[in-house]
Design an enzyme around this catalytic site. Structure first.
Site, PDB file in Angstrom:
ATOM      1  N   GLU A  92       0.830  -1.208   0.000  1.00 44.38           N
ATOM      2  CA  GLU A  92       0.000   0.000   0.000  1.00 44.38           C
ATOM      3  C   GLU A  92       0.865   1.260   0.000  1.00 44.38           C
ATOM      4  OE1 GLU A  92      -2.309  -3.412   1.259  1.00 44.38           O
ATOM      5  OE2 GLU A  92      -0.407  -2.596   1.978  1.00 44.38           O
ATOM      6  N   PRO A 302      12.034 -13.379  -1.341  1.00 43.14           N
ATOM      7  CA  PRO A 302      10.875 -13.786  -0.535  1.00 43.14           C
ATOM      8  C   PRO A 302      10.065 -12.580  -0.097  1.00 43.14           C
ATOM      9  CG  PRO A 302      12.920 -14.059   0.701  1.00 43.14           C
ATOM     10  CD  PRO A 302      13.309 -13.739  -0.709  1.00 43.14           C
ATOM     11  N   ARG A 303       8.746 -12.749  -0.073  1.00 43.50           N
ATOM     12  CA  ARG A 303       7.848 -11.650   0.314  1.00 43.50           C
ATOM     13  C   ARG A 303       8.209 -11.120   1.698  1.00 43.50           C
ATOM     14  NH1 ARG A 303       4.652  -7.614  -1.651  1.00 43.50           N
ATOM     15  NH2 ARG A 303       2.949  -7.149  -0.229  1.00 43.50           N
ATOM     16  N   GLY A 350      13.607  -2.813  -0.295  1.00 44.43           N
ATOM     17  CA  GLY A 350      13.648  -1.663  -1.197  1.00 44.43           C
ATOM     18  C   GLY A 350      14.403  -1.879  -2.484  1.00 44.43           C
ATOM     19  N   GLU A 351      14.853  -3.123  -2.764  1.00 46.54           N
ATOM     20  CA  GLU A 351      15.684  -3.340  -3.947  1.00 46.54           C
ATOM     21  C   GLU A 351      15.014  -4.196  -5.018  1.00 46.54           C
ATOM     22  OE1 GLU A 351      20.211  -2.811  -2.449  1.00 46.54           O
ATOM     23  OE2 GLU A 351      19.409  -4.828  -2.187  1.00 46.54           O
ATOM     24  N   ASN A 375       2.469  -7.277  -6.850  1.00 48.66           N
ATOM     25  CA  ASN A 375       2.522  -6.180  -7.825  1.00 48.66           C
ATOM     26  C   ASN A 375       3.094  -6.650  -9.166  1.00 48.66           C
ATOM     27  OD1 ASN A 375       2.689  -3.763  -9.157  1.00 48.66           O
ATOM     28  ND2 ASN A 375       3.700  -2.662  -7.497  1.00 48.66           N
ATOM     29  N   LEU A 377       3.032  -4.972 -11.832  1.00 51.60           N
ATOM     30  CA  LEU A 377       3.477  -3.830 -12.629  1.00 51.60           C
ATOM     31  C   LEU A 377       4.954  -3.500 -12.440  1.00 51.60           C
ATOM     32  CD1 LEU A 377       0.406  -1.471 -12.122  1.00 51.60           C
ATOM     33  CD2 LEU A 377       0.942  -2.879 -14.104  1.00 51.60           C
ATOM     34  N   GLU A 378       5.556  -3.983 -11.339  1.00 47.62           N
ATOM     35  CA  GLU A 378       6.966  -3.645 -11.102  1.00 47.62           C
ATOM     36  C   GLU A 378       7.865  -4.119 -12.250  1.00 47.62           C
ATOM     37  OE1 GLU A 378       7.636  -3.033  -6.346  1.00 47.62           O
ATOM     38  OE2 GLU A 378       7.729  -5.089  -7.107  1.00 47.62           O
TER      39      GLU A 378
END
Length: 846
Positions: A92, A302-303, A350-351, A375, A377-378
């Site tokens: 989010e 991993p998430r 963040g990578e 996501n 779209l990344e």
């Protein structure tokens, strides 16, 4: 149905919801305490501001004579209206970043606050929105908590991302006439089914939402089916299409191929946001593909990065080389034999978005198992073809668009994933076309952000004039407020009983924990040298740091080699252990070390100072590098896993109210009875008019012990020029006027010390304890000091280390240096610290 009947039904639903919520409160609290990643934000989620350093959001949480909020907005920016954006977690936040940045540009006079629930969300806000927005933890949906937060923050507008429906929060905002807008709204099938079970209640909840801006027609239809007014529901699209590519200015980290040890001849498959049950299938696919194309390297992200060790074990069990991204660091020197099968595990935050840039194939997780997908779209933004499984409920519209345009490949299982990846690796021109099609889907569907902003602007314009008028009428907050008063148990307050209900299970947990250690059911480990612990029972400032400094100075003066072990609260580094001082030089600043360890290192140049959460392992780590005779355990009273020879407990004589109740009803970390663990009780600020008895009496009653305390007072030893380090004697500043600012646990004590030196404080700024200062903070300090025409600008020595890099050569800021005077019991304390004890020095009994 009559209006009276409708109102009765509404009250009934909210009453039932809150009764169930209150009954579940002990279990909610226990679950959150059990989850390590949830503990840090829990006090703030319970509405306890200031004591836990709300990252620059709230200043002091105290009661004022007119019952007006003391920390309503930041005291240094009282005239700025607030837009509050709620984004529950990382996904989010990613969606909210372009929105928040656009709001910052369009409304520069507004203050933006982004709340999250998770640590990953907090880190994303602080990384990607630094200088744009402030972070806070979202309040738990207890009515007394959300009401307190709404009153303190006083937002002009509330935006919440992707359908986080919290009934009490939305109701409290509505009652305070704060419009709420659902942005980028979506309803998964599971959420929709759950909400439909209590549709009459959520119809009432949705009445409090001014606008519902939904991602797709399906989402719009679903929220209308739940009872939202169709006139307030609009399909604006998915703002994730408007997410910019990661770059050095976006706050996201971009990887190079060399930093993940992938050379130009090798090709990378990036599998992002994976879950258990997917990694095994992906490894099967990779091993089959790598036999055909030896240059392939797999990157697994991993998430939840805390699963990195588990994923590493799975990879090694396959006979593959596992390389953690965190082990590679920022160097570009690591290399591996080309064609060597290996898996890079992305265990840093963040990578991932930047890693897709280097992919020849990309896979998005949560889709081979019934999670709902993440996501898509990344990778598409980088022009990469997107592979995903059948479970795409959370991203159904994007998945459909990608498949229809030829930019995405949806597979049924791992075997089909292998076949499809092999097919497109053999057709490189077709693979490039699929990547271009994926990127075109992103470009063709942009505009949701602008549509959302236009609707927000229309609604905000209606409220803006009244909101700005209200905000300019808020008086500025100055000194003389009681910092701790709002944490006392007020018998007339409606908050008393709900908070005491929450305090009860917390007390049970803390008592059980202490009993497990006492009986040996939880292990207590020992270091091979003397350990002296200094700690307290309460949150807030008892004067712990100056006591630690005093004891370290005593030990150093006797030729002992001293190490200080601290948690390093609020430090910005994530390394398990960090050396702050090697006894000869300071090796880290206050941001990396934490402000208190840094101050200890500066004041005690001969001591080794280190920070880390596990003090036993930290002590071992230090002993591997330095010979140590005695360790000082900073804030160690609750750190029961480490044996200590001396356990010093501090209580503040100026604040007996802090001992009245456990968190969250009061400020006690543990029940008062645990004071029996102390070797000695040190009463700080014992020179107050009431003396030490008001704090000692409740401890005597709780422990059954007649304590023989050591009495201490703090005094000003002088004033340090923050820029030059020069010392000003007290006499040279006495009788002058000053502007004061501080970010400490007990700011009233700072004000008292200034008054004792004959300094007249004309105006004051109070920041949260452990506040991280910014250039904007210092600009406001200068402006306020100039406005009140103060002769001096004064802060604390703890704050001085954090602002020195932000000062210019014209600034002349002074820091009060705190000294410690032992009024009674000095010889006894020295014997305890040095290990020279007699029979009267054992325990707290006289």
């Amino acid at each position: 149905m009559t209006r009276w009947t409708q109102r009765t039904h509404k009250l009934m639903w909210y009453f039932l919801y809150n009764v169930l919520l209150l009954l579940a409160a002990p279990f909610i609290l226990l679950v959150l305490l059990a989850k390590k990643r949830c503990r840090r934000g829990l006090p703030e989620r319970l509405g306890l501001f200031g004591l836990f350093g709300l990252a620059g959001l709230f200043r002091r949480f105290g009661q004022n004579e007119s019952d007006r909020p003391n920390g309503l907005n930041r005291q240094d920016r009282p005239d700025e209206p607030v837009i509050w954006v709620h984004a529950v977690s990382l996904g989010e936040v990613v969606a909210a970043v372009p929105l928040v940045r656009a709001l910052h540009v369009r409304y520069p006079t507004y203050r933006l606050v982004v709340s999250t629930v998770t640590e990953t969300g907090r880190e994303a806000v602080e990384r990607q929105l630094a200088g744009v927005a402030e972070h806070c933890y979202a309040p738990l949906d207890f009515p007394w908590v959300v009401t307190r937060v709404v009153q303190r923050l006083s937002p002009t507008l509330f935006l919440f991302v992707e359908t986080e429906l919290w009934p009490n929060l939305l109701r409290a905002l509505s009652r305070h006439r704060v419009p709420s807008i659902l942005v980028n709204g979506r309803l998964s099938s599971s959420s929709f089914r759950g909400y439909r079970l209590v549709k009459p209640f959520f119809r009432q909840v949705l009445e409090t939402v001014a606008l519902c801006l939904m991602q797709s027609d399906r989402d719009a239809q679903r929220i209308i089916a739940l009872g939202a007014d169709s006139a307030r529901v609009l399909r604006t699209g998915n703002v994730k299409f408007d997410q910019p590519l990661p770059d050095k200015t976006s706050g996201a980290t971009t990887l190079s191929r060399r930093t993940i040890a992938v050379d130009e001849q090798e090709e990378l498959i990036v599998a992002g946001s994976t879950h258990p049950g997917e990694e095994e299938q992906l490894l099967d696919s990779y091993q089959r593909l790598q036999r055909e194309i030896p240059s392939l390297v797999l990157l697994l992200a991993p998430r939840h990065i805390e699963r990195a060790a588990e994923v590493e074990s799975v990879v090694k069990a396959r006979g593959l080389l596992a390389v953690r991204r965190s082990a590679l660091g920022q160097s570009e020197g690591a290399s591996f034999q080309p064609g060597l099968p290996r898996v890079v595990i992305l265990d840093t935050r963040g990578e991932l978005a930047g890693a897709y840039r280097h992919a020849v194939l990309s896979f998005v997780g949560g889709t081979l198992i019934p999670v709902g997908g993440h996501n898509l779209l990344e990778p598409a933004r980088w022009g990469k073809p997107v592979f995903f499984g059948p479970h795409t409920d959370h991203c159904a519209e994007v998945a459909e668009l990608l498949v229809r345009a030829g930019g995405g490949v949806q597979v049924r299982d791992g075997q089909e994933l292998t076949a499809e990846m092999a097919r497109w690796l053999r057709d490189r021109s077709g693979l490039r076309r699929k990547g271009e099609a994926a990127r075109q889907v992103v470009l063709d569907n942009q505009g949701a952000l602008e549509r959302s902003l236009q609707l927000i602007n229309t609604l905000l314009a209606r409220k803006d004039e009244r909101s700005m008028t209200d905000s300019t009428s808020r008086p500025r907050s100055v000194g003389g407020r009681s910092f701790h008063s709002s944490f006392r148990i007020h018998h007339s307050s409606f908050l008393r009983w709900p908070l005491l209900v929450l305090a009860f299970p917390y007390g049970l947990v803390m008592r059980a924990r202490a009993a497990l250690y006492e009986r040996g059911w939880l292990p207590k480990r020992s270091l091979p040298c003397r350990v002296v612990s200094v700690g307290n029972l309460t949150v807030g400032g008892t004067g712990k740091t100056p006591i630690v400094i005093l004891i370290v100075e005593w030990l150093l003066a006797r030729g002992l080699r001293v190490g200080v072990l601290s948690r390093g609260y609020r430090r910005q580094t994530r390394t398990p252990f960090m050396l702050i001082s090697d006894g000869r030089a300071i090796l880290a600043g206050p941001a990396e070390a934490g402000d208190e360890p840094y101050l200890i290192a500066r004041r005690c140049p001969g001591a080794v100072v280190a920070v880390g959460a596990d003090r036993f392992k930290l002590g071992q780590w230090v002993l591997e590098r330095f010979p140590i005779d005695c360790f000082l355990l900073d804030d160690g009273f609750q750190h029961l896993a480490l044996y200590r020879d001396v356990n010093l407990l501090l209580v503040d004589a100026s604040d007996p109210a802090s001992l009245q109740a456990l968190l969250p009803a009061g400020r006690l970390r543990e029940p008062l009875s645990t004071a029996a663990r102390a070797t000695a009780i040190l009463v700080t600020r014992a020179d107050t008019a009431a003396g030490s008895n008001p704090v000692l009496e409740p401890i005597r009653k709780a422990t059954g012990l007649d304590s023989r305390p050591i009495l201490i007072r703090f005094k000003a030893e002088g004033f340090v020029d923050v820029l030059t380090g020069g010392i000003e004697e007290n006499e040279r500043v006495s009788g002058r006027t000053a502007f004061a600012f501080s970010g400490i646990g007990n700011p009233n004590s700072f004000q008292t010390l200034l008054a004792d030196q004959g300094i007249k404080v004309l105006d004051e700024l109070v920041f949260p304890d452990h506040h991280v200062y910014t250039s904007a903070d210092l600009r406001q300090v200068r402006q306020r000091a100039e406005a009140c025409r103060a002769e001096l600008v004064v802060t604390t020595e703890k704050d001085a280390g954090k602002i020195v890099s932000l000062l210019n050569q014209k600034d002349r800021f002074l820091a009060l240096r705190l000294g410690t005077e032992i009024l009674e019991g000095r010889e006894r304390l020295e014997r305890l610290v040095l290990g020279v004890t007699d029979r009267n020095d054992v325990g707290v009994c006289a």
